[in-house]
Design an enzyme around this catalytic site. Structure first.
Site, PDB file in Angstrom:
ATOM      1  N   LYS A 105     -15.833  -2.097   3.306  1.00  0.00           N
ATOM      2  CA  LYS A 105     -14.891  -2.544   1.968  1.00  0.00           C
ATOM      3  C   LYS A 105     -16.111  -2.997   1.219  1.00  0.00           C
ATOM      4  O   LYS A 105     -16.476  -4.263   1.495  1.00  0.00           O
ATOM      5  CB  LYS A 105     -13.930  -3.611   2.439  1.00  0.00           C
ATOM      6  N   GLU A 129       0.791  -1.290   0.045  1.00  0.00           N
ATOM      7  CA  GLU A 129       0.124   0.044  -0.029  1.00  0.00           C
ATOM      8  C   GLU A 129       0.986   1.319  -0.017  1.00  0.00           C
ATOM      9  O   GLU A 129       0.362   2.238   0.199  1.00  0.00           O
ATOM     10  CB  GLU A 129      -0.922  -0.113   1.165  1.00  0.00           C
TER      11      GLU A 129
END
Length: 418
Positions: A332, A200
Site C-alpha cells: 500500500k 469497499e
C-alpha cells in the site's frame, strides 16, 4: 530516460469515498500534468506512515505551499529522488511533519505528469525495463470488521480471485459475477436483506463468520462452474482489530470465541483446509512475527500475507524475512508514504520471493494509479472492491493498460503467474 523537471506543485482539499477530508496534489512537469488524491485506511497498522500532521489537512496543505518551491526542477520521472527530497523536507521517520498523504499525492501526481509529458503509461515510467503482466483482481465481496456495521462478520474481508482466467476482461467479469451470486445467496437465506454494503462495496450482511465463509465458498464454486475456470477464495482476518493485547486473546464477538495465539493459529489452519482458502491476510496481530511463522509451517500451499505486520516498510519486512513469517505481502503506497518508499519495499520483497499484492484502502478515491504500481512492481494480485466508482476505477485501468500494450506490441498482456 529523459528527465522531466517539475515546474509547479499545487495542493487542495478534497474528500475520499468515506467523505473524509484528504488532499489532492497537481504537479506540472515538462509539458505534462498529473493529479493525485490520497486515500486513507480504516484498519490501520500502528507502524504506518502518519497520514497528516497533528493539526490536520489544512496544516498539511499550508506546509505543502511552503516547501513546494524546493521540489521545482526535480525529475518527476524519478520517484526515488523525489522521495529523498520529501524525506529531507519532512525530517521524521514516518512523515509526521508534512503528512504521508501529501508525500503520496505529490509522488503519484509527479509520475503521472512525467507519463503525460513522455506519452507513456505510468507503469512504464516507474519500471521502464519490466515485461508487463496484469495482476489478478482480488475482490472483496463479503465484508465485516471495521469495514462494515454491527451484525456483519468479525472477519473483515472475504475475497475472490479468478486464478483460472486467461484474460483480464474475463477475470473482472468473474469477480462481478461472484459479487452478484453472493447477494443472491444472502437473499435466499435472508429474504429481507436490504443490500447493505461496507466501505469497499462488499455485502455487509447479518452473518456470523461460519455462515459468511460457507456462503462465500458456495458463491465462488457456483461461478467457477458457470464460467468454466477456477476462482479461489481468500480471507483478510485483520486480526490486529480482533486482538485484545491486555487479555492476550483474539476476540470474535459474533461467535463468542476468545482464542489464545496457539488456538488462533489452529483455527486459521482449520478454516484454510475446510474452505480451501488460498490466501490468508493478517491472520495474526501486527507484532506476531513468530506466530506467523508457526502458521506458515502448517499451511504450505497458501499465501500467508502480511499487511499490518509489514505496513509496506522494508525494516518490518527484514524482520519477517529473518523469522520466515510469511510468503506474501501487501503493498500500500500510502502506508509507506511516497511511491519511492513503496518501491524500496517492493524490490526487497521481489529479491526474497515474497509474493506482492498491491492494495487499495477502504477510504479511497477514483484515482487509478495503484493499477500501474501493481504492474510496475510485478504484483501477482491487485486487491480492490469489486463494485463502486472508486473501486472499479482501478479495474477499468487494467483494461486500458491491456489495450495500450496490445496497440504497442500486437498482443494482449499476459496475466501474472500464480
Amino acid at each position: 530516460m529523459v528527465a522531466v523537471p517539475i515546474r509547479e506543485v499545487l495542493g487542495r482539499l478534497c474528500f475520499n469515498s468515506r467523505g473524509q477530508e484528504t488532499v489532492e496534489v497537481v504537479v506540472k512537469a515538462g509539458d505534462g500534468l498529473g493529479r493525485a488524491m490520497a486515500p486513507a485506511g480504516a484498519s490501520v497498522g500502528k507502524f504506518e506512515a502518519q497520514n497528516f500532521p497533528q493539526q490536520g489537512v489544512k496544516e498539511a496543505l499550508r506546509l505543502l505551499k511552503e516547501y513546494s518551491p524546493q521540489l521545482i526542477g526535480l525529475d518527476a520521472s524519478d520517484p526515488k529522488a523525489l522521495t529523498s527530497s520529501l524525506r529531507r523536507i519532512d525530517g521524521t521517520p514516518n512523515y509526521s511533519r508534512i503528512g504521508g498523504a501529501v508525500a503520496y499525492a505529490v509522488s503519484m501526481a509527479a509520475i503521472e505528469a512525467a507519463a503525460s509529458h513522455l506519452n507513456k503509461m505510468c507503469f512504464s515510467i516507474i519500471s521502464p525495463k519490466i515485461e508487463p503482466r496484469l495482476p489478478f483482481p482480488l475482490g472483496n465481496f463479503i465484508g465485516g470488521g471495521k469495514h462494515a456495521g454491527p451484525g456483519a462478520p468479525d472477519i473483515q474481508e472475504l475475497l475472490a480471485c479468478p486464478v483460472g482466467a486467461r484474460r483480464i476482461e474475463d477475470a473482472l467479469r468473474a469477480n462481478i459475477a461472484v459479487h452478484a451470486e453472493a447477494r443472491r445467496l444472502i437473499e435466499k437465506k435472508q429474504p429481507l436483506f436490504a443490500g447493505g454494503k461496507g466501505d469497499e462495496g462488499a455485502w455487509a450482511a447479518n452473518l456470523d463468520n461460519e455462515e459468511a465463509l460457507t456462503l462465500a465458498a458456495e458463491a465462488v464454486a457456483a461461478v467457477s462452474d458457470k464460467l468454466g475456470f477456477r476462482i479461489k477464495l481468500g480471507v483478510d482476518f485483520a486480526a490486529s482489530s480482533l486482538w485484545d493485547e491486555k487479555e492476550g486473546v483474539y476476540v470474535y464477538a459474533r461467535s463468542s470465541k476468545r482464542l489464545k495465539p496457539k488456538e488462533q493459529i489452529e483455527y486459521v489452519a482449520e478454516l484454510k483446509d475446510r474452505f480451501d482458502l488460498f490466501y490468508l491476510e493478517d491472520p495474526l496481530h501486527e507484532e506476531a512475527f513468530e506466530d506467523f511463522y508457526e502458521l506458515s509451517k502448517l499451511v504450505k500451499d497458501a499465501f500467508v500475507v502480511g499487511d499490518d505486520l509489514l505496513v509496506t516498510n522494508p525494516s518490518r519486512l527484514r524482520i519477517a524475512l529473518s523469522k520466515c513469517s510469511c510468503n506474501g505481502a501487501i503493498l500500500k503506497v500510502n502506508q509507506a508514504g511516497s511511491l519511492g518508499d513503496a518501491l524500496e519495499f517492493a524490490e526487497l520483497a521481489a529479491a526474497n520471493n515474497i509474493v506482492l499484492t498491491t492494495s487499495h484502502r477502504s477510504g479511497d478515491t477514483v484515482d487509478s494509479h495503484i493499477s500501474h504500481v501493481a504492474v510496475a512492481t510485478g504484483s501477482k494480485m491487485l486487491k480492490t472492491g469489486i463494485v463502486g466508482g472508486e473501486r472499479i476505477a482501478k479495474l477499468n485501468e487494467l483494461l486500458r493498460i491491456n489495450e495500450r500494450i496490445y496497440l504497442e506490441t500486437g498482443s494482449e498482456a499476459q496475466m501474472a503467474s500464480l
